[in-house]
Enzyme design. Structure first.
Site, PDB file in Angstrom:
ATOM      1  N   ASP A   1      -5.543  -4.329   6.358  1.00 51.53           N
ATOM      2  CA  ASP A   1      -6.151  -4.228   7.680  1.00 51.53           C
ATOM      3  C   ASP A   1      -7.670  -4.228   7.645  1.00 51.53           C
ATOM      4  OD1 ASP A   1      -6.384  -1.788   6.547  1.00 51.53           O
ATOM      5  OD2 ASP A   1      -5.228  -0.707   8.053  1.00 51.53           O
TER       6      ASP A   1
ATOM      7  N   LYS B   1      -3.773  30.817   2.898  1.00 51.18           N
ATOM      8  CA  LYS B   1      -3.228  29.787   2.006  1.00 51.18           C
ATOM      9  C   LYS B   1      -4.356  28.788   1.771  1.00 51.18           C
ATOM     10  CE  LYS B   1      -2.341  25.841   4.587  1.00 51.18           C
ATOM     11  NZ  LYS B   1      -2.463  26.122   6.019  1.00 51.18           N
TER      12      LYS B   1
ATOM     13  N   ASP C   1       0.862  -1.183   0.000  1.00 52.28           N
ATOM     14  CA  ASP C   1       0.000   0.000   0.000  1.00 52.28           C
ATOM     15  C   ASP C   1       0.892   1.225   0.000  1.00 52.28           C
ATOM     16  OD1 ASP C   1      -2.624  -0.890  -0.017  1.00 52.28           O
ATOM     17  OD2 ASP C   1      -2.469  -1.535   2.070  1.00 52.28           O
TER      18      ASP C   1
ATOM     19  N   THR D   1     -14.780  27.593   1.726  1.00 50.44           N
ATOM     20  CA  THR D   1     -13.722  28.536   1.318  1.00 50.44           C
ATOM     21  C   THR D   1     -12.483  27.805   0.825  1.00 50.44           C
ATOM     22  OG1 THR D   1     -12.802  28.563   3.539  1.00 50.44           O
ATOM     23  CG2 THR D   1     -14.501  30.202   3.031  1.00 50.44           C
TER      24      THR D   1
ATOM     25  N   GLU E   1      -0.689  18.513   7.202  1.00 44.91           N
ATOM     26  CA  GLU E   1      -0.173  19.321   6.093  1.00 44.91           C
ATOM     27  C   GLU E   1       0.297  20.667   6.621  1.00 44.91           C
ATOM     28  OE1 GLU E   1      -2.996  17.685   5.951  1.00 44.91           O
ATOM     29  OE2 GLU E   1      -3.107  16.523   4.102  1.00 44.91           O
TER      30      GLU E   1
ATOM     31  N   ALA F   1     -14.864  23.713   4.096  1.00 46.74           N
ATOM     32  CA  ALA F   1     -15.028  23.050   2.806  1.00 46.74           C
ATOM     33  C   ALA F   1     -15.516  24.038   1.749  1.00 46.74           C
ATOM     34  CB  ALA F   1     -16.001  21.883   2.925  1.00 46.74           C
TER      35      ALA F   1
ATOM     36  N   ASP G   1      -2.898  26.103  11.890  1.00 46.80           N
ATOM     37  CA  ASP G   1      -3.397  24.938  11.150  1.00 46.80           C
ATOM     38  C   ASP G   1      -2.830  23.673  11.777  1.00 46.80           C
ATOM     39  OD1 ASP G   1      -4.126  23.022   9.377  1.00 46.80           O
ATOM     40  OD2 ASP G   1      -3.376  24.052   7.586  1.00 46.80           O
TER      41      ASP G   1
ATOM     42  N   MET H   1      -9.813  27.457   2.284  1.00 47.26           N
ATOM     43  CA  MET H   1      -8.639  28.253   2.644  1.00 47.26           C
ATOM     44  C   MET H   1      -8.563  28.295   4.153  1.00 47.26           C
ATOM     45  SD  MET H   1      -8.609  31.636   0.264  1.00 47.26           S
ATOM     46  CE  MET H   1     -10.198  32.171   0.807  1.00 47.26           C
ATOM     47  N   SER H   2      -7.385  28.597   4.646  1.00 51.52           N
ATOM     48  CA  SER H   2      -7.269  28.893   6.073  1.00 51.52           C
ATOM     49  C   SER H   2      -6.204  29.959   6.223  1.00 51.52           C
ATOM     50  CB  SER H   2      -6.901  27.628   6.852  1.00 51.52           C
ATOM     51  OG  SER H   2      -5.635  27.163   6.432  1.00 51.52           O
TER      52      SER H   2
END
Lengths: 551, 709
Positions: B542, B415, B313, B391, B354, B389, B350, B393-394
């Site tokens: 799994d 961003k 995987d 926009t 990521e 979801a 954030d 963006m944060s």
């Protein structure tokens, strides 16, 4: 007589050049013969006549059953013919053969052993020699070819239990391979001076006035197949030491060539049939290495221990000398031939021991027609098993897994010959009545017995001539050794072929143990030596080593 | 090896002398018979006061030692597992289970048998855990030991699985999904779960583990059987050779005593490998267990060595689970450091992996060092703009006066997804520079994710640059795959990603092949196709939907965190739930086979020297010429035979550590592995006994009655 190194080197060089030139073309021809789908007209006729369905693909059990049935019928026929010789044509006035001798001879010729309990000149006429013994020379060799071809098919085929058709393989081996080669061989032999006549027994008056009886006969025609088919049963008792069978140094060399040519070409056939010539070359390399080493050691042993000077000792052909004797003795014991141009009984002890060791190796270098290669491939399976583990894979041979079922068959195969040889020898030496057949004193007498069983169980047929094997006891024991030594391994080989054919093929990767190349050759050679020859070390110590090593 | 492990194994080694156990190893059984024969002969010689009694007794003692050493190696290997089994057994202490019986009121009657929330009310009874049957429903609350294996059908709980995995951090188990399986013997730490029992008493995962590590259910593996067949046939050949030697030697009036014949036999049969085969097998399993992998059978371990295709995987195995920032690309005219600092600011709040990876890259990037003094932290007056979801963006709104805000208005830092940020910029009077648009296209084209960074100071928005997010291949993966390729193992990456992304990762990781947009059915199809071509496949999985593929694979490794369906279908379970371990498992399988093959080679090669020691000793008295074969120059026939027997026994002891540890395994091609092992164990096996026997002879010949010739 001292060993003439130059003579040995020249003869070896000639053999190597000619065999090297021939093995690939002959191997290709053999491979084509056994893979072609076309039948010759004469074969068609034969199949029709005998009611064989030539298109039937036989399960390994059917293949084996056909082979056994054919051999049993052959033995019975040969046995009865000898008993009834009196009523058969071309008997030259010779009558019924002693039943023990007849039994032993029948088994001997059908098993490709050609152990000769009988004295040909005084026992068998033209008729039986030509129509039965010579025919068996062809057929028993063709049976060997059929078995190795079936084994190779087991390696190449996938998800089937069928190994081809025994009758077709038998017919092709005989008609397309052995017959044409034997005709060419016979012609060359005649040119070298081997006799081919209907002269019967001639009586010559010598200058001294004494009368000498000299039997003749159709010798060359039988001689060629005797050697080509690695049979070894001589037309005369003296075999290839007889001037009518082997008149010159050239004919002697040519005979060695005839012995070696098919066995040394089979690896090329194998390589082609499995689609990887390197496989064939690797097996060939191991065979050649053993053959060269043995020939050189044999020459040394004969030269060094046979007294110095210009004449060789008793039992040697003065016409031939050391090098031709050594070449012949090595070739005949490393194959299943057993023809001789020197009395092996008269070989110096270490040379005689080497002749035994050659056979004890399992006659794999290059071995009998067919039997040599299948013996070698069985050892390759063992090498693959041990080597495969060493590279971290459960073993596989040409894409076929070697698991417990395969190892069981291989393990039994390895057991058969040593058990026959050692048990037969032990029973004989423990039974004074039997041991009396070998008259020589001390270790040499023991060697004669050990040699006899080694030769019989390995289907060689050569002998330490001092032994008398015509009595019921030894004749029966040796016949049993020949029978079991021939057909039990064949049954195991065919069963193995069947179990391999059933598997699917696993593709090779860099993680797979390669069964070609020098590394595998070393492994195969080492395993052959340790697994087969070493088993006999204590017995050899009591015979030739005890006799030959002097402090 | 520690002395106490040795002492602990001794009683077991003696117990294993039971002929009914010994018969499983034909080689060692033969030695046992030989020892018994020699004991009888020695006693008889002692009774009649024979000169050779001393010699016979010494040989007999060493023969018994040979048998014992063989048993000892097996006992030591088993002892290792026993300690582990004991600790596991402690977890299996009898538990009372709260079993749910039928509902008080038959279902279907409105209003009846329901509590105030409308849930069906059941009656409960307390039963011993051992009485539970498959399909029973039990309830576990905080502090309860889970009575048996099962699937959570209601609720969520944190569970302490340290009894099994050794991992102290609790794990979450919840109904539905791939984390629903619980294991008997583990403890619920919080909340309440309802479990449907999937394993009857005595057949639970824990029970299987115990019997596995104890070796109680150890059966010979196929290759072990095949090897035993070969060893048995070698034994029979040598039994025949030695038995027939008696009449032959008698014929030459050189009959050796039975003791000498037995000594010859024991030296020739492959005792070394015969004695060590069980230990090698147990040790192989043990190596897996030490790496927290449980195999349901030894066969699976063996098969692991044969694997030619690995199905891996992508996520979690080849790459870290999440995308990470790998690069910052500034727009023309924008200072790289400004971009980096802005990107960092935008991600400060954030908490997604990521986002954190952006902060880490910004701080770790050498280019950002100059900007470190202006590094701003979150302060109370900073407005955090969460990702949504809608926009996509944060970012942050920095108030006037914030150290990172040099403007005189609220500075918006954003961003987000390229298209969202592009719209944000354009709506605020800005534009997307050509080079950034290209960068965005490039990153998408290579399977990465581009994030745009922008600021808005109340007048005009500005696109500063692009953050390149990518799946990051774990370090060292490329090298491991190259090793695997050298070993002839093909790697196939399985991923749900689209083809472009998958191809990029596949190229970076260096796998041989990949399947993109893969469904569990695709996995099964790949396995079937590979097997059709004759290859052996290993995979990890799994989820319940992995179960068919796990079952179809030749080696299926289930993650312990996975569902019980997956664990049931697999033939190995990784307690650490680390999919990368598949590669180690293949290595362990290979090492097991290599050890077996190498020691077989060594054992067989040893025979050469032993012949040269014993054969001249047997017959040199009768045929002095055979003394020439005594190339080692051994002192006397007795010392020669004794030295060979002693060497034969000691070599077993000497090789026990190697058998337990395994022959050093390297990821190289078959040809190199063979040449190396053939040299060490083949050639070494021929030479070592010559040296060993000679050395022992020098010692043995000091014994007065043995020395004379």
């Amino acid at each position: 007589m001292d060993l003439n190194v130059f003579s040995l080197a020249t003869q070896l060089a000639v053999l190597i050049v000619v065999l090297a030139a021939l093995h690939q073309p002959l191997g290709k021809y053999l491979a084509n013969t056994f893979t072609s789908h076309k039948h010759l007209a004469v074969e068609h006729g034969l199949y029709k006549l005998s009611g064989v369905d030539a298109h039937a693909d036989q399960h390994w059990k059917v293949y084996l059953r056909s082979l056994l049935a054919f051999s049993v019928v052959s033995i019975v026929l040969l046995f009865l013919a000898q008993l009834l010789q009196r009523f058969l044509p071309l008997n030259q006035g010779m009558g019924a053969v002693d039943p023990w001798v007849a039994m032993n001879t029948a088994v001997s010729f059908v098993t490709n052993t050609n152990w000769q309990t009988y004295v040909p000149e005084t026992t068998l006429g033209f008729g039986i020699q030509m129509m039965l013994l010579a025919v068996q020379n062809f057929l028993s060799a063709a049976v060997g070819l059929a078995v190795v071809v079936a084994l190779i098919r087991g390696l190449t085929r996938a998800q089937t239990s069928n190994l081809g058709n025994f009758w077709v393989d038998l017919a092709r081996g005989t008609l397309r391979v052995l017959l044409p080669m034997a005709i060419v061989g016979a012609v060359v032999l005649i040119i070298t001076g081997v006799i081919q006549n209907w002269g019967g027994t001639n009586i010559h008056t010598l200058v001294t006035g004494a009368q000498q009886t000299v039997p003749g006969g159709p010798v060359a025609s039988q001689e060629a197949i005797k050697l080509l088919g690695t049979n070894g049963g001589g037309y005369f008792n003296a075999n290839s030491a007889h001037p009518f069978e082997n008149p010159t140094a050239f004919s002697s060399l040519f005979q060695v060539f005839l012995i070696l040519v098919i066995p040394f070409s089979l690896p090329a056939m194998y390589g082609r049939m499995v689609g990887d010539k390197r496989q064939g070359y690797t097996v060939l390399t191991v065979m050649v290495a053993f053959w060269l080493a043995s020939t050189i050691f044999m020459s040394w042993a004969i030269g060094a221990f046979n007294g110095s000077g210009t004449s060789v000792g008793e039992g040697f052909e003065q016409r031939l000398g050391v090098a031709p004797s050594a070449l012949f003795a090595t070739a005949t014991t490393l194959t299943s031939t057993g023809a001789v141009n020197v009395a092996h009984d008269s070989l110096p002890p270490l040379a005689g021991g080497l002749a035994m060791l050659n056979m004890m190796l399992g006659e794999i270098a290059p071995g009998g027609v067919g039997s040599g290669l299948y013996g070698m491939l069985i050892l390759a399976v063992v090498a693959v098993f041990i080597g495969g583990l060493m590279v971290g894979r459960t073993p596989e041979f040409l894409g076929k897994k070697i698991g417990a079922p395969q190892m069981k068959l291989v393990a039994l195969y390895i057991l058969v010959t040593p058990t026959l040889v050692l048990l037969g020898t032990a029973i004989t030496v423990a039974t004074p009545a039997l041991a009396a057949a070998a008259p020589a004193e001390g270790p040499h007498g023991f060697s004669e017995i050990l040699y006899a069983f080694t030769s019989a169980a390995n289907n060689n047929g050569s002998a330490f001539g001092g032994i008398t094997s015509s009595g019921p006891g030894l004749a029966t024991m040796l016949a049993l050794a020949m029978l079991i030594g021939r057909f039990l391994p064949i049954a195991l080989v065919l069963a193995l072929a069947g179990s391999l054919a059933k598997q699917r093929k696993i593709p090779a990767t860099t993680g797979t143990l390669a069964t070609h190349g020098p590394l595998f050759a070393v492994l195969l050679g080492g395993i052959s030596l340790i697994l087969t020859a070493l088993t006999y070390f204590p017995a050899l110590a009591l015979g030739p080593a005890a006799e030959g090593l002097l402090k | 090896m520690k002395l106490d492990t040795l002492l602990a194994a001794l009683p077991l080694a003696f117990r294993k002398l039971n002929p009914r156990q010994m018969i499983h190893s034909p080689v060692m059984f033969t030695v046992l018979i030989g020892s018994i024969v020699c004991t009888a002969v020695s006693i008889q010689q002692l009774a009649i006061g024979s000169d050779s009694a001393v010699f016979s007794i010494i040989v007999t003692v060493w023969l018994w030692l040979t048998v014992l050493f063989g048993n000892l190696s097996e006992a030591i290997a088993e002892g290792r597992g026993k300690a582990q089994a004991d600790s596991l057994r402690a977890a299996r202490t009898s538990v009372m289970a709260r079993r749910r019986t039928r509902a008080l009121v038959p279902a279907g009657q409105a209003g009846a048998g329901r509590d105030s929330d409308g849930n069906t009310v059941y009656d409960e009874e307390l039963v011993p855990g051992t009485d539970l049957e498959v399909g029973d429903i039990v309830i576990c609350e905080a502090g309860d030991l889970i009575p048996s294996d099962g699937d959570v059908i209601e609720g969520l709980a944190s569970v302490d699985e340290s009894a099994i995995t050794g991992e102290s951090a609790p794990v979450i188990r919840e109904s539905g999904g791939d984390r629903s399986s619980v294991t008997g013997g583990t403890m619920v730490l919080s909340d309440r779960i309802v479990i449907r029992i999937t394993a009857a008493s005595g057949k639970t995962f824990l029970d299987r583990m115990i019997s596995l590590v104890e070796g109680a259910t150890r059966q010979k593996t196929p290759n072990e059987i095949a090897l035993n067949v070969l060893l048995a046939s070698l034994t029979i050949v040598f039994v025949v050779a030695v038995m027939t030697l008696a009449p032959m030697a008698n014929f030459a009036s050189a009959l050796p005593t039975p003791v000498v014949l037995v000594a010859l036999l024991v030296c020739l049969i492959p005792t070394t490998i015969g004695a060590l085969v069980p230990a090698i097998g147990i040790a192989g399993m043990d190596r897996l267990i030490q790496r927290n992998v449980l195999a349901t059978s030894g066969r699976a371990v063996e098969t692991a060595g044969d694997i030619t295709t690995l199905l891996l995987d992508k996520t979690g195995t080849i790459t870290y689970g999440n995308r990470r920032a790998v690069n910052f690309i500034a727009a023309d005219g924008v200072n790289q450091q400004v971009l980096i600092e802005t990107a960092r600011l935008s991600s400060l709040a954030d908490e997604t992996p990521e986002g954190r990876s952006i902060v880490e890259l910004a701080l770790g990037d050498p280019g950002s060092k100059g900007a470190q003094d202006v590094t701003a932290q979150l302060t109370v007056d900073v407005d955090v703009i969460e990702f949504s979801a809608v926009t996509r963006m944060s970012g942050l709104n920095l108030p006037v006066g914030h150290p990172a805000n040099s403007t005189s208005a609220v500075l918006e830092v954003r961003k987000g997804a390229a298209s969202a940020v592009e719209r944000y910029v354009k709506e605020r009077g800005g534009f997307l520079p050509q080079e950034l648009a290209e960068a965005v296209a490039n990153i998408s084209g290579t399977g990465g994710t581009p994030l745009l960074v922008a600021t808005y100071n109340g007048e005009r928005a500005q696109a500063l640059g692009v953050i390149h997010l990518a799946d990051v291949v774990k370090p060292g993966m490329k090298e491991r795959f190259a090793e695997l390729r050298a070993m002839g193992i093909k790697t196939i990456m399985i991923t749900g990603d689209n083809k472009i992304t998958a191809a990029a990762i596949a190229a970076e990781a260096g796998v041989d092949d990949f399947v993109a947009e893969a469904t569990p059915e695709d996995k099964l199809a790949v396995i079937k196709a590979e097997q059709e071509a004759g290859r052996l496949v290993a995979m990890t999985g799994d989820g319940t939907n992995d179960a068919p593929a796990l079952a179809a694979a030749d080696v299926g490794v289930a993650m312990n965190s996975g569902t019980s369906a997956a664990k049931e279908a697999a033939n190995m379970v990784d307690l650490d739930s680390d999919p990368t371990k598949l590669i180690d498992i293949v290595g362990i399988g290979k090492q097991l086979l290599i050890t077996r093959g190498s020691l077989t080679t060594f054992s067989v090669a040893n025979d050469v020297a032993k012949y040269f020691a014993i054969v001249p000793a047997l017959f040199a008295a009768t045929f002095p010429g055979l003394g020439l074969l005594n190339i080692m120059g051994l002192a006397s026939p007795e010392s020669a035979i004794l030295s060979a027997v002693i060497f034969n026994a000691l070599v077993i002891v000497a090789l026990v550590p190697l058998a337990l540890r395994g022959v050093k395994y390297r990821a190289v091609s078959a040809a190199r592995a063979l040449s190396r092992n053939l040299l060490i164990f083949g050639l070494g096996g021929v030479i070592a006994p010559f040296i060993g026997i000679k050395l022992i002879d020098l010692l043995v010949s000091l014994i007065p009655t043995i020395a004379q010739r």
